[in-house]
Write a protein that holds these residues in place. Structure first.
Motif, PDB file in Angstrom:
ATOM      1  N   TYR A   1       1.211  -0.478  -6.930  1.00 60.50           N
ATOM      2  CA  TYR A   1       1.202   0.686  -6.078  1.00 60.50           C
ATOM      3  C   TYR A   1       2.492   0.721  -5.153  1.00 60.50           C
TER       4      TYR A   1
ATOM      5  N   GLN B   1       3.974   2.102  -1.562  1.00 65.00           N
ATOM      6  CA  GLN B   1       3.770   2.557  -0.245  1.00 65.00           C
ATOM      7  C   GLN B   1       4.812   2.913   0.665  1.00 65.00           C
TER       8      GLN B   1
ATOM      9  N   SER C   1       3.904   5.135   7.009  1.00 63.32           N
ATOM     10  CA  SER C   1       2.677   6.084   7.448  1.00 63.32           C
ATOM     11  C   SER C   1       2.204   6.934   6.173  1.00 63.32           C
ATOM     12  N   GLN C   2       2.193   6.548   4.978  1.00 65.04           N
ATOM     13  CA  GLN C   2       1.491   7.122   3.939  1.00 65.04           C
ATOM     14  C   GLN C   2       0.453   6.114   3.246  1.00 65.04           C
ATOM     15  N   GLY C   3      -0.235   6.598   2.468  1.00 62.54           N
ATOM     16  CA  GLY C   3      -1.177   5.868   1.611  1.00 62.54           C
ATOM     17  C   GLY C   3      -0.652   5.415   0.237  1.00 62.54           C
ATOM     18  N   PRO C   4      -1.046   4.310  -0.231  1.00 59.87           N
ATOM     19  CA  PRO C   4      -0.172   3.951  -1.546  1.00 59.87           C
ATOM     20  C   PRO C   4      -0.457   4.870  -2.487  1.00 59.87           C
TER      21      PRO C   4
ATOM     22  N   PHE D   1      -0.047   5.364  -6.890  1.00 62.72           N
ATOM     23  CA  PHE D   1      -0.033   4.560  -8.066  1.00 62.72           C
ATOM     24  C   PHE D   1       1.146   4.724  -8.833  1.00 62.72           C
TER      25      PHE D   1
ATOM     26  N   GLN E   1      -0.005   0.935 -14.450  1.00 65.12           N
ATOM     27  CA  GLN E   1      -0.933  -0.091 -14.775  1.00 65.12           C
ATOM     28  C   GLN E   1      -1.071  -0.621 -16.136  1.00 65.12           C
TER      29      GLN E   1
ATOM     30  N   TYR F   1       3.142  -3.012  -4.031  1.00 69.12           N
ATOM     31  CA  TYR F   1       1.809  -3.837  -4.083  1.00 69.12           C
ATOM     32  C   TYR F   1       1.567  -4.204  -5.453  1.00 69.12           C
TER      33      TYR F   1
ATOM     34  N   LEU G   1      -1.900  -5.258  -7.866  1.00 73.08           N
ATOM     35  CA  LEU G   1      -3.175  -5.550  -7.566  1.00 73.08           C
ATOM     36  C   LEU G   1      -3.692  -5.859  -8.783  1.00 73.08           C
TER      37      LEU G   1
ATOM     38  N   PHE H   1      -5.344  -7.328  -3.429  1.00 73.63           N
ATOM     39  CA  PHE H   1      -3.930  -6.721  -3.298  1.00 73.63           C
ATOM     40  C   PHE H   1      -3.160  -7.679  -2.834  1.00 73.63           C
ATOM     41  N   GLY H   2      -1.762  -7.730  -3.174  1.00 73.61           N
ATOM     42  CA  GLY H   2      -0.822  -8.690  -2.946  1.00 73.61           C
ATOM     43  C   GLY H   2      -0.432  -8.182  -1.436  1.00 73.61           C
ATOM     44  N   LYS H   3       0.198  -9.091  -0.872  1.00 71.30           N
ATOM     45  CA  LYS H   3       0.682  -8.489   0.596  1.00 71.30           C
ATOM     46  C   LYS H   3       1.825  -7.779   0.450  1.00 71.30           C
TER      47      LYS H   3
END
Lengths: 115, 112
Positions: free
Chosen positions: B36, B38, B41-44, B46, B49, B87, B89, B102-104
């Motif tokens: 993902y 990011q 100030s936003q969501g992750p 995709f 995969q 990220y 995942l 999730f990784g850091k």
């Protein structure tokens, strides 16, 4: 259609108060997820709803945290007796059916600050 | 569930190919690997995969070796707008349950 929406976008509360965070998933998505992201940290999984099955609550950090999903759509994450360490961005995501082969669509998050 | 490890940050010049590797030594047979992106100030969002070998879409490629203990996200010819946190995942799902790590995250800075 619209993406995942969350409300409020920002919330400031006092230590010890309860807060409710709302998530509206994408219409037709049966799976819904809640995450927490502390400042400068990665995402911490909290809870997962899939259809009418019992939610997977394995990620909830304490019994002060709970979540509901009414009618298979809107979800509410409730934090009771908030603590300063609860300050974080709470993210909601949804996917079509759930599971590990699907794309999750994230909302913008609710920024919670506990004073 | 498999713990993921990825570099904290990376810098790249515009136009270069960027490869970000994530290790997940304890990955299980049914686990999938997802990446993902990011922005602040936003969501992750995709990106891609995969399960094994190579997956390519319009924005990235994902390389997964046979032992699946690592994966590499490849971004071709990055631009300034690719500056974000990426990220890795690992996801596992079963009957009514769902686990993920999730990784850091890797903070990618693209330099003009």
């Amino acid at each position: 259609g619209a993406g995942v929406s969350q409300s409020p976008s920002n919330k400031v509360t006092e230590k010890g108060k309860d807060v409710e965070l709302r998530c509206d998933p994408i219409s037709g998505h049966t799976a819904l997820y809640w995450y927490r992201q502390s400042l400068g940290q990665g995402l911490e999984f909290l809870i997962y709803f899939q259809g009418n099955s019992a939610p997977d609550k394995s990620g909830l950090p304490s019994d002060r945290f709970s979540a509901e999903r009414t009618g298979g759509s809107v979800s509410t994450l409730t934090i009771q007796r908030t603590q300063q360490e609860d300050s974080a961005v709470y993210l909601c995501a949804s996917s079509f059916q759930g599971g590990n082969q699907e794309t999750q669509y994230f909302g913008p998050g609710t920024r919670l600050l506990v004073l | 569930l498999a713990k993921t490890t990825q570099p904290i940050s990376m810098d790249s010049y515009e136009g270069q190919e960027v490869n970000i590797t994530c290790s997940h030594n304890n990955i299980a047979t049914n686990d999938y690997i997802t990446w993902y992106q990011q922005f602040p100030s936003q969501g992750p969002r995709f990106i891609i995969q995969g399960y094994k070998t190579k997956v390519t879409n319009e924005v990235a490629s994902l390389f997964i070796p046979a032992d699946r203990k690592s994966s590499t996200l490849s971004l071709p010819r990055v631009s300034l707008s690719d500056t974000a946190v990426y990220y890795c995942l690992v996801e596992r799902s079963g009957a009514g349950s769902y686990q993920l790590t999730f990784g850091k995250g890797t903070k990618l800075s693209v330099i003009p």
